[in-house]
Scaffold this motif. Structure first.
Motif, PDB file in Angstrom:
ATOM      1  N   HIS A   5       6.875   3.328  11.711  1.00  0.00           N
ATOM      2  CA  HIS A   5       6.133   2.375  10.889  1.00  0.00           C
ATOM      3  C   HIS A   5       4.638   2.338  11.212  1.00  0.00           C
ATOM      4  CE1 HIS A   5       4.916  -1.255   8.883  1.00  0.00           C
ATOM      5  NE2 HIS A   5       4.340  -1.629  10.002  1.00  0.00           N
ATOM      6  N   GLN A   8       0.158   2.674   6.893  1.00  0.00           N
ATOM      7  CA  GLN A   8       0.029   3.732   5.887  1.00  0.00           C
ATOM      8  C   GLN A   8       1.337   4.000   5.161  1.00  0.00           C
ATOM      9  OE1 GLN A   8      -3.108   4.699   5.444  1.00  0.00           O
ATOM     10  NE2 GLN A   8      -3.452   3.246   7.101  1.00  0.00           N
ATOM     11  N   HIS A   9       2.401   3.328   5.567  1.00  0.00           N
ATOM     12  CA  HIS A   9       3.707   3.611   4.979  1.00  0.00           C
ATOM     13  C   HIS A   9       4.666   2.492   5.306  1.00  0.00           C
ATOM     14  CE1 HIS A   9       3.686   5.116   9.060  1.00  0.00           C
ATOM     15  NE2 HIS A   9       2.718   5.917   8.686  1.00  0.00           N
ATOM     16  N   LEU A  34       3.599   2.884  -1.765  1.00  0.00           N
ATOM     17  CA  LEU A  34       4.109   3.141  -0.415  1.00  0.00           C
ATOM     18  C   LEU A  34       5.637   3.155  -0.412  1.00  0.00           C
ATOM     19  CD1 LEU A  34       1.741   0.954   1.824  1.00  0.00           C
ATOM     20  CD2 LEU A  34       1.692   3.422   1.484  1.00  0.00           C
ATOM     21  N   GLN A  37       6.719   6.412  -1.952  1.00  0.00           N
ATOM     22  CA  GLN A  37       6.463   7.540  -1.050  1.00  0.00           C
ATOM     23  C   GLN A  37       7.573   7.627   0.000  1.00  0.00           C
ATOM     24  OE1 GLN A  37       2.427   7.042   0.454  1.00  0.00           O
ATOM     25  NE2 GLN A  37       1.697   6.938  -1.650  1.00  0.00           N
ATOM     26  N   HIS A  38       8.042   6.480   0.437  1.00  0.00           N
ATOM     27  CA  HIS A  38       9.146   6.483   1.404  1.00  0.00           C
ATOM     28  C   HIS A  38      10.411   7.042   0.754  1.00  0.00           C
ATOM     29  CE1 HIS A  38      11.338   4.944   5.004  1.00  0.00           C
ATOM     30  NE2 HIS A  38      12.346   4.987   4.142  1.00  0.00           N
TER      31      HIS A  38
ATOM     32  N   LEU B  53       1.782  13.458  -0.216  1.00  0.00           N
ATOM     33  CA  LEU B  53       2.495  12.173  -0.250  1.00  0.00           C
ATOM     34  C   LEU B  53       3.636  12.174  -1.247  1.00  0.00           C
ATOM     35  CD1 LEU B  53      -0.635   9.833  -0.280  1.00  0.00           C
ATOM     36  CD2 LEU B  53       0.698  10.568   1.698  1.00  0.00           C
ATOM     37  N   PHE B 136       5.189  13.961   6.620  1.00  0.00           N
ATOM     38  CA  PHE B 136       5.078  12.582   7.107  1.00  0.00           C
ATOM     39  C   PHE B 136       5.223  12.528   8.625  1.00  0.00           C
ATOM     40  CE2 PHE B 136       7.427   8.720   8.387  1.00  0.00           C
ATOM     41  CZ  PHE B 136       6.417   7.795   8.196  1.00  0.00           C
ATOM     42  N   ARG B 140       2.486  11.154  11.072  1.00  0.00           N
ATOM     43  CA  ARG B 140       2.836   9.937  11.817  1.00  0.00           C
ATOM     44  C   ARG B 140       2.645  10.145  13.319  1.00  0.00           C
ATOM     45  NH1 ARG B 140       2.483   6.080  13.646  1.00  0.00           N
ATOM     46  NH2 ARG B 140       3.939   4.405  14.054  1.00  0.00           N
TER      47      ARG B 140
END
Lengths: 85, 168
Positions: A5, A8-9, A34, A37-38, B53, B136, B140
């Motif tokens: 986490h 940004q997301h 967001l 995007q997840h 993205l 990602f 991250r």
């Protein structure tokens, strides 16, 4: 487990918390972006949201008269009992 | 405005499942129109800088028209049509991108030292999930190590990879 986490997301946990708002179109454009995007990289959450969408669509099509009386009574009893516990 | 759009293999929208008229024999697909309401209605697409993205199965170049709103990570318009499928975004490119991001993630972890060992365990199992997840994960890890600017720098690196590989 590493924490995925940040600002940004959103995390899988946040997807669960936000899914109602997402399906009701109540998220801001940035929040919705967001969220999606997840879903785009997380098959588990994508499946979860898809199942909810299907459930809502299915339940929304059922008329009260279509529920058999015995089942209706069973459901009412279950909800009443749940309220008492 | 020219932008990009990912679709499922069957030509439907990733989130809307809208069946898009696809280009054929060098002719663009038909125009699709929808009132512009970001995240609810409209033609959603992404700029080159947004590609990592939204990585999906098939990539198209899309022409947007009418009312256009540029959001933080995407573009929404009241009309759009698919101009061409970007054939370079194929299985080989998807695999290469996934591998590149995985290698990058490992390198970031190695440079960070033992405190980041648990992050390394996330990388290889994630490769089966494909390019969007690995991009990602790498970004991250960069963020966890060096802050939000590192996250964006990693995303920028991914954009450059895609632009070069796909000739965009």
């Amino acid at each position: 487990m590493a924490d995925l986490h940040s600002d940004q997301h959103v995390s899988c946990q946040e997807v669960v918390e936000l899914v109602s708002d997402y399906l009701e179109g109540a998220l801001t454009p940035d929040e919705a972006a967001l969220f999606e995007q997840h879903l785009n990289f997380c098959d588990g959450c994508d499946w979860y949201v898809d199942q909810l969408r299907t459930t809502i669509a299915t339940v929304g099509r059922i008329e009260q008269e279509e529920v058999p009386p015995a089942m209706r009574q069973k459901l009412l009893t279950a909800f009443r009992d749940r309220g008492r516990s | 405005m020219i932008a990009y759009k990912f679709l499922r293999a069957d030509g439907t929208g990733v989130f809307t499942r809208h069946p898009w008229p696809r280009p054929a024999n060098g002719t663009p697909g038909a125009w699709v129109e929808a009132p512009l309401v970001p995240c609810r209605s409209g033609i959603h697409a992404c700029r080159l800088a947004d590609l990592p993205l939204w990585l999906g199965r098939d990539l198209y170049e899309v022409e947007l028209g009418g009312e256009i709103a540029e959001e933080r990570t995407k573009v929404v318009a009241s009309r759009g049509r698919l101009l061409r499928r970007i054939d370079a975004w194929d299985d080989a490119a998807r695999d290469a991108y996934t591998r590149d991001c995985a290698d990058r993630a490992h390198a970031l972890v190695r440079a960070a030292g033992p405190a980041f060992a648990e992050w390394d365990a996330v990388v290889e199992p994630s490769t089966a999930e494909g390019p969007a997840l690995l991009g990602f994960v790498a970004a991250r890890i960069a963020e966890e190590r060096d802050g939000v600017e590192a996250y964006h720098a990693e995303r920028a690196r991914q954009v450059a990879w895609l632009a070069e590989r796909l000739g965009l």
